[in-house]
Design a protein around this motif. Structure first.
Motif, PDB file in Angstrom:
ATOM      1  N   VAL A  18       0.853  -1.167   0.000  1.00  0.00           N
ATOM      2  CA  VAL A  18       0.000   0.000   0.000  1.00  0.00           C
ATOM      3  C   VAL A  18       0.894   1.222   0.000  1.00  0.00           C
ATOM      4  N   ALA A  19       0.645   2.168  -0.885  1.00  0.00           N
ATOM      5  CA  ALA A  19       1.441   3.379  -0.918  1.00  0.00           C
ATOM      6  C   ALA A  19       1.240   4.141   0.374  1.00  0.00           C
ATOM      7  N   PRO A  20       2.300   4.745   0.955  1.00  0.00           N
ATOM      8  CA  PRO A  20       2.188   5.422   2.235  1.00  0.00           C
ATOM      9  C   PRO A  20       1.104   6.481   2.281  1.00  0.00           C
ATOM     10  N   ALA A  21       0.849   7.176   1.183  1.00  0.00           N
ATOM     11  CA  ALA A  21      -0.172   8.217   1.179  1.00  0.00           C
ATOM     12  C   ALA A  21      -1.560   7.631   1.418  1.00  0.00           C
ATOM     13  N   LEU A  22      -1.723   6.334   1.175  1.00  0.00           N
ATOM     14  CA  LEU A  22      -3.020   5.691   1.307  1.00  0.00           C
ATOM     15  C   LEU A  22      -3.154   4.893   2.588  1.00  0.00           C
ATOM     16  N   LEU A  23      -2.115   4.872   3.410  1.00  0.00           N
ATOM     17  CA  LEU A  23      -2.104   3.984   4.566  1.00  0.00           C
ATOM     18  C   LEU A  23      -3.038   4.411   5.688  1.00  0.00           C
ATOM     19  N   PRO A  32       1.373  -0.866  -4.587  1.00  0.00           N
ATOM     20  CA  PRO A  32       1.837   0.442  -5.057  1.00  0.00           C
ATOM     21  C   PRO A  32       2.665   0.329  -6.329  1.00  0.00           C
ATOM     22  N   PRO A  33       2.746   1.405  -7.086  1.00  0.00           N
ATOM     23  CA  PRO A  33       3.531   1.391  -8.321  1.00  0.00           C
ATOM     24  C   PRO A  33       5.016   1.130  -8.099  1.00  0.00           C
ATOM     25  N   LEU A  34       5.566   1.568  -6.976  1.00  0.00           N
ATOM     26  CA  LEU A  34       6.978   1.359  -6.676  1.00  0.00           C
ATOM     27  C   LEU A  34       7.120   0.639  -5.342  1.00  0.00           C
ATOM     28  N   MET A  35       8.088  -0.265  -5.268  1.00  0.00           N
ATOM     29  CA  MET A  35       8.378  -0.964  -4.022  1.00  0.00           C
ATOM     30  C   MET A  35       9.880  -0.946  -3.787  1.00  0.00           C
ATOM     31  N   LEU A  36      10.273  -0.447  -2.626  1.00  0.00           N
ATOM     32  CA  LEU A  36      11.679  -0.477  -2.231  1.00  0.00           C
ATOM     33  C   LEU A  36      11.883  -1.653  -1.286  1.00  0.00           C
ATOM     34  N   PHE A  37      12.864  -2.484  -1.590  1.00  0.00           N
ATOM     35  CA  PHE A  37      13.186  -3.662  -0.788  1.00  0.00           C
ATOM     36  C   PHE A  37      14.542  -3.444  -0.116  1.00  0.00           C
ATOM     37  N   LYS A  63       8.587   9.122  17.205  1.00  0.00           N
ATOM     38  CA  LYS A  63       8.907  10.378  17.891  1.00  0.00           C
ATOM     39  C   LYS A  63       9.161  11.499  16.883  1.00  0.00           C
ATOM     40  N   GLY A  64       9.825  11.171  15.782  1.00  0.00           N
ATOM     41  CA  GLY A  64      10.118  12.167  14.758  1.00  0.00           C
ATOM     42  C   GLY A  64       8.964  12.416  13.812  1.00  0.00           C
ATOM     43  N   LYS A  65       7.832  11.728  14.013  1.00  0.00           N
ATOM     44  CA  LYS A  65       6.618  11.894  13.214  1.00  0.00           C
ATOM     45  C   LYS A  65       6.861  11.636  11.734  1.00  0.00           C
ATOM     46  N   SER A  66       7.658  10.635  11.438  1.00  0.00           N
ATOM     47  CA  SER A  66       7.889  10.259  10.053  1.00  0.00           C
ATOM     48  C   SER A  66       6.609   9.710   9.440  1.00  0.00           C
ATOM     49  N   THR A  67       6.376  10.025   8.193  1.00  0.00           N
ATOM     50  CA  THR A  67       5.215   9.500   7.465  1.00  0.00           C
ATOM     51  C   THR A  67       5.618   8.399   6.488  1.00  0.00           C
ATOM     52  N   ASP A  68       6.877   7.976   6.538  1.00  0.00           N
ATOM     53  CA  ASP A  68       7.380   6.963   5.610  1.00  0.00           C
ATOM     54  C   ASP A  68       7.356   5.599   6.301  1.00  0.00           C
ATOM     55  N   HIS A  69       6.356   4.786   5.966  1.00  0.00           N
ATOM     56  CA  HIS A  69       6.111   3.542   6.690  1.00  0.00           C
ATOM     57  C   HIS A  69       6.667   2.330   5.957  1.00  0.00           C
ATOM     58  N   TYR A  70       6.867   1.257   6.697  1.00  0.00           N
ATOM     59  CA  TYR A  70       7.403   0.031   6.109  1.00  0.00           C
ATOM     60  C   TYR A  70       6.966  -1.170   6.938  1.00  0.00           C
ATOM     61  N   LEU A  71       7.061  -2.337   6.318  1.00  0.00           N
ATOM     62  CA  LEU A  71       6.801  -3.597   7.007  1.00  0.00           C
ATOM     63  C   LEU A  71       8.059  -4.445   6.968  1.00  0.00           C
ATOM     64  N   GLY A  72       8.367  -5.083   8.093  1.00  0.00           N
ATOM     65  CA  GLY A  72       9.538  -5.951   8.188  1.00  0.00           C
ATOM     66  C   GLY A  72       9.120  -7.395   8.360  1.00  0.00           C
ATOM     67  N   ILE A  85       9.977  -3.832   3.351  1.00  0.00           N
ATOM     68  CA  ILE A  85       9.341  -3.432   2.101  1.00  0.00           C
ATOM     69  C   ILE A  85       8.594  -2.115   2.305  1.00  0.00           C
ATOM     70  N   MET A  86       8.791  -1.196   1.367  1.00  0.00           N
ATOM     71  CA  MET A  86       8.222   0.144   1.445  1.00  0.00           C
ATOM     72  C   MET A  86       7.556   0.491   0.130  1.00  0.00           C
ATOM     73  N   GLY A  87       6.274   0.846   0.171  1.00  0.00           N
ATOM     74  CA  GLY A  87       5.553   1.170  -1.048  1.00  0.00           C
ATOM     75  C   GLY A  87       5.486   2.661  -1.306  1.00  0.00           C
ATOM     76  N   TYR A  88       5.574   3.048  -2.572  1.00  0.00           N
ATOM     77  CA  TYR A  88       5.498   4.455  -2.973  1.00  0.00           C
ATOM     78  C   TYR A  88       4.533   4.616  -4.137  1.00  0.00           C
ATOM     79  N   ALA A  89       3.820   5.723  -4.133  1.00  0.00           N
ATOM     80  CA  ALA A  89       2.850   5.997  -5.185  1.00  0.00           C
ATOM     81  C   ALA A  89       3.514   6.407  -6.485  1.00  0.00           C
ATOM     82  N   SER A  90       4.723   6.968  -6.395  1.00  0.00           N
ATOM     83  CA  SER A  90       5.430   7.460  -7.575  1.00  0.00           C
ATOM     84  C   SER A  90       6.860   7.776  -7.187  1.00  0.00           C
TER      85      SER A  90
END
Length: 280
Positions: A18-23, A32-37, A63-72, A85-90
């Motif tokens: 799932v792209a982070p913007a949609l989580l 998502p269109p892009l996946m970082l492994f 704590k840093g309020k990051s919006t970049d999510h991932y699953l391990g 794995i990290m999903g991105y919309a573009s």
């Protein structure tokens, strides 16, 4: 994860289907269109200690309020590994997450400290980027927050044989449809980070018990192919594929920084309690 992943590009470790913007939403979502492994090789016997440093990483991101999510997830088969794995919309979304991290020096400093500890538990890392091949994927969207396992198949293709391989996959897809194959999988073509052409296929599972029915499903699939189709597929894959790697993984909340939608799907599983005061 190791700090070396940040050294040349800050994208390599802030962070599924799932792209982070949609989580922020729960429920079934398309891949998502892009996946970082990020693939980490964990030293034998260091699994528990590795989970501790990864949990510290997650607390820092919260704590840093990051919006970049991932699953391990941890490997159940093969080498001692942890994958993230990290999903991105573009690509623009990916770049925005890099910039977000770059603008938070306090967060970056804390992550650098934790990554040094994390490196003590690893023998190596590899990061690669995959682009979704919707035309080669199969099945309805899944609710990733309810999944517990992932089957990963990696196809390494002979040079110049990518097109023929894809045609073979499309032949298989038609047989999957005809046999009503009960599964969903996302097909990613590696764009950077490892040898090319390479394809990574992700099949999420609610339970390993789903694999018990594979023999019957495979029989129906082979029947849908027919004799000529089976011979044709065998010929195509023999001529186009250099190697295939099959692995099974289990999602691990302690290695994850899931988005709100993933957590909402199953809070009891994804919510990790902070360590007691004074605990390491």
């Amino acid at each position: 994860m190791q700090q070396s992943l940040f050294s040349s590009s800050l994208c390599f470790r802030l962070a599924f289907l799932v792209a982070p913007a949609l989580l922020a939403q729960s429920g079934p979502m398309p891949p998502p269109p892009l996946m970082l492994f990020v693939r980490e090789e964990v030293k034998p016997g260091h699994g528990a200690a590795h989970s501790v440093t990864e949990s510290a990483w997650t607390r820092t991101l919260i704590k840093g309020k990051s919006t970049d999510h991932y699953l391990g997830m941890n490997a159940l088969t093969g080498a001692s590994e942890a994958w993230f794995i990290m999903g991105y919309a573009s690509f623009a979304d990916w770049e925005a997450k890099q910039n977000e991290f770059d603008k938070n020096p306090a967060l970056k400093h804390e992550i650098e400290k934790i990554s040094q500890q994390d490196g003590d538990h690893l023998t190596g890392t590899r990061t690669f980027l995959g682009a979704l091949r919707k035309d080669l994927s199969y099945g309805p969207p899944v609710e990733i927050g309810k999944m517990r396992y992932m089957r990963v198949r990696t196809f390494r293709i002979k040079q110049g044989q990518g097109g023929a391989f894809e045609e073979g996959v499309k032949t298989a897809l038609a047989a999957y449809e005809k046999s009503h194959y009960a599964a969903s999988f996302a097909f990613y073509e590696v764009a950077a980070g490892t040898g090319s052409p390479t394809f990574v296929v992700l099949r999420p599972l609610k339970s390993l018990a789903e694999l018990d029915g594979m023999a019957d499903a495979e029989k129906a699939f082979q029947g849908a192919l027919g004799e000529e189709g089976r011979k044709g597929m065998q010929k195509v894959f023999a001529e186009t594929v250099n190697a295939v790697e099959n692995q099974l993984f289990a999602f691990n909340p302690k290695l994850s920084y899931p988005g709100p939608g993933v957590v909402a799907s199953d809070p009891g599983f994804w919510t990790v309690k902070p360590p007691k005061e004074g605990a390491k």
